[in-house]
Scaffold this motif. Structure first.
Motif, PDB file in Angstrom:
ATOM      1  N   ALA A   1       0.862  -1.183   0.000  1.00  0.00           N
ATOM      2  CA  ALA A   1       0.000   0.000   0.000  1.00  0.00           C
ATOM      3  C   ALA A   1       0.899   1.235   0.000  1.00  0.00           C
ATOM      4  O   ALA A   1       1.020   1.953   0.978  1.00  0.00           O
ATOM      5  CB  ALA A   1      -0.925  -0.009   1.215  1.00  0.00           C
ATOM      6  N   THR A   2       1.548   1.490  -1.118  1.00  0.00           N
ATOM      7  CA  THR A   2       2.564   2.544  -1.191  1.00  0.00           C
ATOM      8  C   THR A   2       2.048   3.863  -1.721  1.00  0.00           C
ATOM      9  O   THR A   2       2.795   4.826  -1.807  1.00  0.00           O
ATOM     10  CB  THR A   2       3.727   2.096  -2.094  1.00  0.00           C
ATOM     11  OG1 THR A   2       3.206   1.800  -3.389  1.00  0.00           O
ATOM     12  CG2 THR A   2       4.406   0.866  -1.525  1.00  0.00           C
ATOM     13  N   GLY A   3       0.780   3.937  -2.102  1.00  0.00           N
ATOM     14  CA  GLY A   3       0.262   5.185  -2.656  1.00  0.00           C
ATOM     15  C   GLY A   3       0.391   5.209  -4.165  1.00  0.00           C
ATOM     16  O   GLY A   3       0.509   4.183  -4.808  1.00  0.00           O
ATOM     17  N   THR A   4       0.368   6.410  -4.710  1.00  0.00           N
ATOM     18  CA  THR A   4       0.390   6.559  -6.159  1.00  0.00           C
ATOM     19  C   THR A   4       1.614   7.337  -6.605  1.00  0.00           C
ATOM     20  O   THR A   4       2.263   8.027  -5.820  1.00  0.00           O
ATOM     21  CB  THR A   4      -0.855   7.324  -6.637  1.00  0.00           C
ATOM     22  OG1 THR A   4      -0.834   8.618  -6.038  1.00  0.00           O
ATOM     23  CG2 THR A   4      -2.123   6.606  -6.256  1.00  0.00           C
ATOM     24  N   ARG A   5       1.885   7.236  -7.866  1.00  0.00           N
ATOM     25  CA  ARG A   5       2.965   8.019  -8.471  1.00  0.00           C
ATOM     26  C   ARG A   5       2.356   8.932  -9.523  1.00  0.00           C
ATOM     27  O   ARG A   5       1.531   8.495 -10.322  1.00  0.00           O
ATOM     28  CB  ARG A   5       3.983   7.108  -9.149  1.00  0.00           C
ATOM     29  CG  ARG A   5       4.790   6.309  -8.183  1.00  0.00           C
ATOM     30  CD  ARG A   5       5.881   5.576  -8.909  1.00  0.00           C
ATOM     31  NE  ARG A   5       6.565   4.721  -7.940  1.00  0.00           N
ATOM     32  CZ  ARG A   5       7.483   3.857  -8.254  1.00  0.00           C
ATOM     33  NH1 ARG A   5       7.827   3.708  -9.508  1.00  0.00           N
ATOM     34  NH2 ARG A   5       8.055   3.136  -7.325  1.00  0.00           N
ATOM     35  N   PRO A   6       2.784  10.196  -9.536  1.00  0.00           N
ATOM     36  CA  PRO A   6       2.275  11.112 -10.566  1.00  0.00           C
ATOM     37  C   PRO A   6       2.758  10.683 -11.946  1.00  0.00           C
ATOM     38  O   PRO A   6       3.832  10.102 -12.081  1.00  0.00           O
ATOM     39  CB  PRO A   6       2.884  12.457 -10.191  1.00  0.00           C
ATOM     40  CG  PRO A   6       3.501  12.282  -8.860  1.00  0.00           C
ATOM     41  CD  PRO A   6       3.681  10.822  -8.617  1.00  0.00           C
ATOM     42  N   SER A   7       1.950  10.962 -12.939  1.00  0.00           N
ATOM     43  CA  SER A   7       2.366  10.659 -14.302  1.00  0.00           C
ATOM     44  C   SER A   7       2.037  11.837 -15.211  1.00  0.00           C
ATOM     45  O   SER A   7       1.269  12.714 -14.849  1.00  0.00           O
ATOM     46  CB  SER A   7       1.665   9.396 -14.802  1.00  0.00           C
ATOM     47  OG  SER A   7       0.282   9.605 -14.858  1.00  0.00           O
ATOM     48  N   SER A   8       2.647  11.827 -16.371  1.00  0.00           N
ATOM     49  CA  SER A   8       2.368  12.868 -17.355  1.00  0.00           C
ATOM     50  C   SER A   8       2.219  12.194 -18.707  1.00  0.00           C
ATOM     51  O   SER A   8       2.357  10.987 -18.831  1.00  0.00           O
ATOM     52  CB  SER A   8       3.486  13.910 -17.368  1.00  0.00           C
ATOM     53  OG  SER A   8       4.721  13.315 -17.701  1.00  0.00           O
ATOM     54  N   SER A   9       1.949  12.983 -19.712  1.00  0.00           N
ATOM     55  CA  SER A   9       1.814  12.448 -21.069  1.00  0.00           C
ATOM     56  C   SER A   9       2.786  13.190 -21.971  1.00  0.00           C
ATOM     57  O   SER A   9       3.449  14.135 -21.549  1.00  0.00           O
ATOM     58  CB  SER A   9       0.379  12.633 -21.551  1.00  0.00           C
ATOM     59  OG  SER A   9       0.106  14.012 -21.697  1.00  0.00           O
ATOM     60  N   GLU A  10       2.833  12.782 -23.239  1.00  0.00           N
ATOM     61  CA  GLU A  10       3.696  13.475 -24.189  1.00  0.00           C
ATOM     62  C   GLU A  10       3.242  14.915 -24.383  1.00  0.00           C
ATOM     63  O   GLU A  10       4.052  15.816 -24.556  1.00  0.00           O
ATOM     64  CB  GLU A  10       3.708  12.739 -25.526  1.00  0.00           C
ATOM     65  CG  GLU A  10       4.454  11.420 -25.470  1.00  0.00           C
ATOM     66  CD  GLU A  10       4.469  10.720 -26.816  1.00  0.00           C
ATOM     67  OE1 GLU A  10       4.271  11.381 -27.854  1.00  0.00           O
ATOM     68  OE2 GLU A  10       4.680   9.498 -26.825  1.00  0.00           O
ATOM     69  N   GLU A  11       1.911  15.136 -24.337  1.00  0.00           N
ATOM     70  CA  GLU A  11       1.370  16.472 -24.536  1.00  0.00           C
ATOM     71  C   GLU A  11       1.599  17.366 -23.317  1.00  0.00           C
ATOM     72  O   GLU A  11       1.738  18.575 -23.438  1.00  0.00           O
ATOM     73  CB  GLU A  11      -0.139  16.413 -24.825  1.00  0.00           C
ATOM     74  CG  GLU A  11      -0.520  15.672 -26.078  1.00  0.00           C
ATOM     75  CD  GLU A  11      -0.614  14.164 -25.858  1.00  0.00           C
ATOM     76  OE1 GLU A  11      -0.815  13.721 -24.713  1.00  0.00           O
ATOM     77  OE2 GLU A  11      -0.465  13.430 -26.842  1.00  0.00           O
ATOM     78  N   ILE A  12       1.581  16.774 -22.142  1.00  0.00           N
ATOM     79  CA  ILE A  12       1.735  17.531 -20.898  1.00  0.00           C
ATOM     80  C   ILE A  12       2.845  16.885 -20.086  1.00  0.00           C
ATOM     81  O   ILE A  12       2.675  15.800 -19.541  1.00  0.00           O
ATOM     82  CB  ILE A  12       0.432  17.510 -20.067  1.00  0.00           C
ATOM     83  CG1 ILE A  12      -0.737  18.048 -20.883  1.00  0.00           C
ATOM     84  CG2 ILE A  12       0.611  18.285 -18.779  1.00  0.00           C
ATOM     85  CD1 ILE A  12      -2.078  17.874 -20.210  1.00  0.00           C
TER      86      ILE A  12
END
Length: 136
Positions: free
Chosen positions: A69-80
């Protein structure tokens, strides 16, 4: 797509001081409650040794079951893409200059809604954009 906007007015400095004080109190209370209920807490770098052993620092912990239960990781896209200045994660949001007038939060997850509510209370125009039908 859900869209939520918060517009609440309060003193920025006062809200930030309350936020930090309340957060520290909650963390202390949670840790105390866990320890009172005989929950061991370890901090540090970790790794699995096998399906029943987990190492944190020098300590090896054994368990019949292990819940990740480590939480989440932020992600982005090629556009952003995340640049840490104008396009940021919740980690950079903690150190924001709270003199801003508006902010868009992509994602109606726990972090997005928490920051949206907090920033809205500080009088900042907040728009949360969520790709699912509901937030949270």
């Amino acid at each position: 797509m859900g869209l939520r906007t918060y517009v609440l007015k309060k003193s920025t400095k006062s809200s930030l001081e309350h936020w930090n004080r309340d957060l520290e109190a909650i963390e202390n209370r949670m840790e105390k409650t866990l320890k009172e209920n005989k929950v061991d807490i370890y901090y540090g770098e970790e790794k699995f040794l096998n399906k029943n052993e987990f190492q944190v620092g020098e300590k090896v912990i054994h368990g019949e079951y292990i819940i990740i239960a480590t939480g989440t990781r932020p992600s982005s896209s090629e556009e952003i893409s995340l640049d840490g200045k104008k396009i940021i994660t919740h980690k950079e949001a903690i150190d924001l200059d709270y003199d801003l007038k508006s902010i868009i939060i992509l994602g109606g997850n726990v972090e997005g809604v928490e920051f949206g509510a907090f920033l809205g209370e500080m009088g900042i125009d907040v728009t949360i954009i969520e790709k699912e039908d509901t937030i949270l």
